[in-house]
Scaffold this motif. Structure first.
Motif, short mmCIF file in Angstrom:
data_model
loop_
_atom_site.label_atom_id
_atom_site.label_comp_id
_atom_site.label_asym_id
_atom_site.label_seq_id
_atom_site.Cartn_x
_atom_site.Cartn_y
_atom_site.Cartn_z
N UNK A 449 36.58 72.19 87.14
CA UNK A 449 36.22 73.43 86.41
C UNK A 449 36.02 74.57 87.41
N UNK A 450 35.25 74.32 88.48
CA UNK A 450 34.93 75.37 89.45
C UNK A 450 36.19 75.86 90.18
N UNK A 471 29.05 84.76 82.90
CA UNK A 471 29.14 83.30 82.84
C UNK A 471 27.81 82.68 82.44
N UNK A 472 27.89 81.65 81.61
CA UNK A 472 26.70 80.85 81.25
C UNK A 472 27.13 79.40 81.16
N UNK A 479 22.25 78.52 79.28
CA UNK A 479 21.59 79.14 80.43
C UNK A 479 22.55 80.15 81.06
N UNK A 480 22.13 81.42 81.05
CA UNK A 480 23.01 82.45 81.61
C UNK A 480 22.96 82.41 83.13
N UNK A 481 24.11 82.62 83.76
CA UNK A 481 24.21 82.69 85.22
C UNK A 481 24.30 84.16 85.66
N UNK A 496 29.69 82.66 93.50
CA UNK A 496 28.72 82.11 92.53
C UNK A 496 29.32 80.96 91.75
N UNK A 497 30.60 81.09 91.40
CA UNK A 497 31.28 80.02 90.64
C UNK A 497 31.40 78.77 91.51
#
Length: 1013
Positions: A449-450, A471-472, A479-481, A496-497
């Motif tokens: 996914x990442x 992104x969450x 949970x929001x990022x 961050x991803x």
């Protein structure tokens, strides 16, 4: 009534006025900053209605305002005009250099008395005070302000004079005292009116609004100053445009005036950054024929351009402006850049010998903006047909060629504003992408996914002004990022991803996650730009099947115009992913580069949105969008309206043999540049809509509907009515119509046009119902604000196509369903029609047409259905009995011959009793009896209640009564007549009768079928 607490509508470019725009001293007085520069002219009413005592109050009020201003030759200059029968200069902008002299003069100001000729005063102020010789610094881009103080109606016209002031970039404040007409004040003032119009109940109340007025004046000065700086900077540094100057060189001008034109051209071109990649200029002259002087950018440098202007030859001859407009379209704009705004500036003093309207329309259809400068007394109406609207922005009028120089600053600002505003249409459109990642994925799946997401974001153009990404992660909870309004750079987002730590909080709830994202992540507060027309995308990545339902949440978010990508890993349910996604965007994460490419490609090219599914099945229609362009709709809101129109049209299948589009714009008067036969290509229509500027003026919706009926839905303009193609109008407005909309809307509907009405913000639902077709729940739409329009475009597109399809299919379907009824039903039907004085001839014709159409649904004759007709006003009159006519043709002829007599409202139900008794005798067998009553009022002055004879007819004679109420009919009375809510029909206007014909036939057939069985 002061307005200091009212909200602000910011200047043309929407930048904020800094808090430095005024200073507060002593806790009371407000003064403009010491750097403020402005030319302010007061126009003071000195008419007889004021009176000496009240005139003293005006003196004190003006003095109080001036005390708060920093007066000096290089700061704020003040001028004063007093008007009554005639205007009189008290002092000019360059008369006094200090405040004390001005205040001393006002203290001794002589009161004129006389009439109230405000229009003359406005014109005098423009011609004698806002000019260089009187001290105006407009040429140096100093803000120009006019403050009008009056107490009553003007004895002359003010609209055109005020418009000319506003055209020159002069901001006008209008202060009305006592009996001043609010409409008059609005005609004079600049908009928004809540900042420029004041109204007080008496002269004593003037002092109370002084601080509010001075605050608004200081704000306006600062705002205007910033606009001018921003505008000139924008034009000089960044603006891109192709500008063609089209100069009248006909015999009426003369050599000396032609020199004035040459001088103006030199000054005008110097205002722009003339480079091949910025502003390019071209020039043509015209008289009997056009003359190509130089094409766009056809000069080596600015000096070369000035030499070409020096070399212009005056031609003389006649005036064929239309031919010249066609010439520059074919020879100049065929070489213009497609990605920059196109501008034409026409300078003319005479009436054209040829048609100008069609050539100017064809230029505007290319997205070209046409400015017109009229010199002298040329026909203003014809020039209105050339210039873009609003005319305040695009049509200039001066008395002679010597005044051209004074126009330069105002014209340059208008051109710059148009260029900067329209440049936005050429900026690539970006999107908002929110990503939901399943946190219950395995460690290996997390890496996949990442990797997928970091590569996708790397490939997209990401940033605050480009594609935004949020992104969450989710499982049981969300949970929001980071949100769409994150300050992260593209590299920081990718980082961050890559370092994202996914932690499951329980069962995988995809439905809950989508619902949460819909409510919390796609809002302006969290960085969504949906209200600005940016496409919204949701990317859902799931590692397995959802523990909750996904149907409701997926349907809701897609209905709100969010496109959903669903990407499933191995354990994800393929059918569930399909349901979540906006088809065909359901992907299995196998071939990662291929899925990335498909998603990236769609985000990058979303403007080419697919035609809505409902519009694919050979939908054929002529659809005219009738769009409110009045002052109520500010520039920003009109942009949102433009996005909405484009999104709606994108979903329609436009083309030859399919849907055709026309666009009518209206405010004070209507105009159409795009008719049904103008464009076949959707791209051309979308480009035209991008080029529509926001307007000015009042909301004359009635005039726009009349215009559409007479000039748009016609064969000459491409309407395919005679080929039985459905005619549809979509009216979009944000306010109450200034004129009568009822009769114009009824006439449009009567002509066979289906009308949708869309109201924005404060539009009254009843007003929309006056416009729209029936039933209203199908044809009336309303939204709370312009920012809510985006979610309606999908719905409107689908509704339009469904309505077009429905109107084609039911005719065949209905005839099939009702065929049995038509062949077998035997009945005696009486119509009883209202002909009282409240009914117009047209409305009576609507009733006659309704009867004739109802006639077609049944077999007529002694062995089938017999018809009779009674009309009523003050009393009932039998027109023909059931046994008088045996054929449809005879009944039709009798109905056509029917005349309206007028009178009161007595339903005449008592007279129906013997007529139905007679029916039994003449029929010779027992059949069902029906009475169809059509009325638009309540029975008055009758000896008995309508309930009495109605009950007798229903119970003793077994008559089924159908009560149709129109306009002001009393619904309770209709119920008393029919005895059953099932047999009551109510419509807003008579032309809606046709819309309920199907319902009534179905009701009769099903109801009577039950009785006979």
């Amino acid at each position: 009534m002061g307005n200091s607490s009212m909200g602000k509508e910011w200047g043309l470019l929407g930048f904020l006025v800094l808090s430095l725009c005024f200073l507060v001293s002593n806790g009371q007085n407000i003064v403009c900053t010491q750097e403020t520069m402005a030319d302010i002219v007061f126009l003071v009413d000195g008419s007889a209605s004021i009176g000496l005592e009240n005139f003293q109050q005006i003196r004190e009020f003006v003095s109080l305002l001036i005390e708060n201003l920093e007066v000096a030759a290089d700061r704020i200059r003040i001028g004063l005009v007093q008007f009554s029968d005639t205007p009189h200069t008290e002092f000019s902008l360059n008369t006094y250099q200090n405040k004390e002299d001005i205040l001393r003069y006002i203290q001794n100001l002589r009161y004129k008395t006389g009439g109230t000729f405000t229009g003359q005063g406005l014109e005098f102020m423009l011609k004698q005070h806002f000019v260089e010789k009187a001290g105006s610094r407009a040429q140096q881009s100093v803000p120009q302000i006019a403050i009008i103080i009056t107490d009553g109606e003007s004895q002359d016209e003010v609209g055109s004079q005020a418009q000319e002031l506003r055209q020159r970039g002069i901001k006008i404040f209008a202060i009305g005292i006592k009996d001043a007409n609010e409409t008059l004040l609005r005609q004079i003032a600049s908009d928004p009116y809540d900042q420029h119009v004041y109204s007080v109940s008496d002269f004593a109340a003037l002092q109370g609004i002084s601080q509010s007025v001075i605050r608004e004046v200081c704000t306006a000065v600062e705002e205007t100053h910033k606009e001018i700086i921003q505008m000139s900077r924008g034009c000089n540094e960044t603006a891109q445009a192709d500008i063609v100057l089209l100069v009248d060189s006909s015999g009426s001008i003369g050599a000396s005036d032609f020199e004035e034109v040459r001088k103006f051209l030199h000054a005008f071109v110097d205002s722009f950054n003339l480079r091949p990649d910025k502003v390019r200029v071209g020039l043509a002259q015209f008289s009997d024929r056009p003359y190509q002087e130089f094409l766009l950018g056809d000069y080596l440098h600015k000096t070369d351009l000035h030499q070409k202007l020096n070399g212009l030859i005056y031609h003389s001859g006649g005036t064929n402006t239309g031919r010249a407009l066609t010439f520059i379209r074919e020879n100049y704009f065929s070489l213009a850049r497609k990605s920059v705004p196109g501008i034409v500036i026409v300078i003319t003093d005479g009436e054209s010998n040829d048609d100008m309207e069609e050539p100017s329309q064809r230029l505007r259809n290319l997205g070209v903006f046409i400015f017109v400068i009229r010199v002298g007394m040329g026909n203003m109406e014809k020039l209105r047909a050339i210039a873009n609207i609003p005319h305040e922005e695009f049509l200039f009028s001066i008395d002679n060629y010597q005044e051209l120089q004074g126009l330069k600053a105002g014209l340059c600002n208008k051109v710059c504003f148009t260029v900067l505003l329209q440049s936005e249409a050429f900026v690539p459109k970006f999107a908002d992408l929110f990503i939901l990642v399943d946190s219950s994925a395995s460690r290996q799946e997390q890496q996949t996914i990442k990797s997928f997401l970091s590569k996708l974001v790397t490939q997209l153009n990401v940033g605050k002004d480009f594609n935004r990404v949020g992104l969450a992660q989710f499982s049981k909870n969300v949970k929001e990022e980071f949100l769409l309004n994150t300050d992260k750079t593209k590299n920081e987002i990718v980082s961050s991803i890559r370092s994202l730590a996914l932690r499951s909080t329980g069962d995988r709830r995809i439905g809950n996650a989508i619902e949460y994202a819909h409510k919390n992540f796609f809002t302006s507060a969290t960085g969504s730009r949906v209200s600005e027309g940016f496409k919204q995308f949701l990317l859902v990545i799931a590692a397995g099947e959802s523990a909750d339902g996904v149907v409701k949440a997926s349907r809701a978010i897609k209905k709100d115009a969010v496109t959903v990508f669903a990407v499933g890993l191995n354990r994800a349910d393929a059918d569930e992913m399909k349901y979540i996604s906006s088809q065909p965007h359901s992907y299995k994460l196998g071939n990662i580069p291929q899925v990335q490419q498909k998603i990236k490609s769609f985000i990058d090219t979303w403007e080419d949105a697919a035609v809505a599914r409902e519009c694919i099945f050979d939908v054929v229609a002529d659809i005219a969008f009738i769009v409110d362009q009045s002052s109520n709709i500010r520039s920003k809101n009109f942009q949102l309206l433009s996005y909405f129109l484009k999104n709606t049209i994108r979903g329609l299948d436009v083309g030859e043999g399919k849907i055709k589009i026309a666009v009518v714009l209206y405010s004070d008067f209507p105009r159409a540049d795009v008719f049904f036969n103008t464009f076949n290509d959707k791209t051309d229509i979308l480009r035209y809509i991008s080029s529509i500027p926001h307007g000015r003026g009042k909301t004359y919706t009635g005039a726009a509907l009349k215009f559409a009926k007479e000039h748009v839905f016609t064969k000459a303009r491409g309407s395919r009515r005679d080929q039985h193609v459905q005619q549809v109008a979509v009216v979009i407005t944000d306010g109450k119509s200034t004129d009568n909309v009822v009769s114009a809307a009824a006439a449009l509907r009567r002509s066979g046009v289906t009308v949708f009405a869309l109201g924005i913000k404060d539009t009254d639902e009843d007003d929309l119902r006056e416009i729209a077709s029936y039933p209203h729940k199908k044809f009336v739409f309303s939204v709370e604000g312009f920012d809510k329009l985006h979610s309606l475009s999908n719905i409107l597109t689908k509704t339009l196509c469904n309505e077009i399809t429905d109107s084609i299919i039911p005719a065949a379907l209905q005839s099939f369903v009702l065929q049995d009824c038509k062949k077998t039903i035997k009945a005696d039907i009486y119509f009883i029609l209202d002909e009282s004085e409240s009914i117009s001839y047209k409305e009576f014709d609507d009733m006659k047409n309704f009867i004739k159409k109802l006639l077609e649904a049944f077999e007529v004759g002694n062995n089938h259905v017999r018809f009779g007709l009674v009309k009523f006003a003050s009393r009932a009159t039998t027109v023909f009995r059931l046994h008088d006519y045996n054929t449809k043709a005879d009944i039709r002829k009798a109905v056509n011959a029917l005349k309206i007599e007028g009178g009161g409202t007595d339903l005449g139900l008592r007279e129906m009793i013997p007529l139905f008794e007679e029916a039994v005798r003449t029929r010779g067998e027992k059949v069902h009896k029906l009475l169809i009553v059509i009325t638009d009022g309540e029975s008055r002055g009758t000896e008995e209640s309508v309930e009495v004879p109605a009950k007798l007819l229903r119970t003793e004679q077994n008559v089924s009564i159908y009560a149709i109420g129109v306009k002001d009919a009393s619904v309770p009375e209709l119920e008393l007549i029919s005895g059953s809510p099932q047999r009551i029909f109510y419509v807003k206007n008579y032309d809606f009768l046709d819309e309920i014909k199907k319902d009534i036939i179905t009701e009769i057939c099903t109801f009577e079928g039950e009785i006979f069985s």
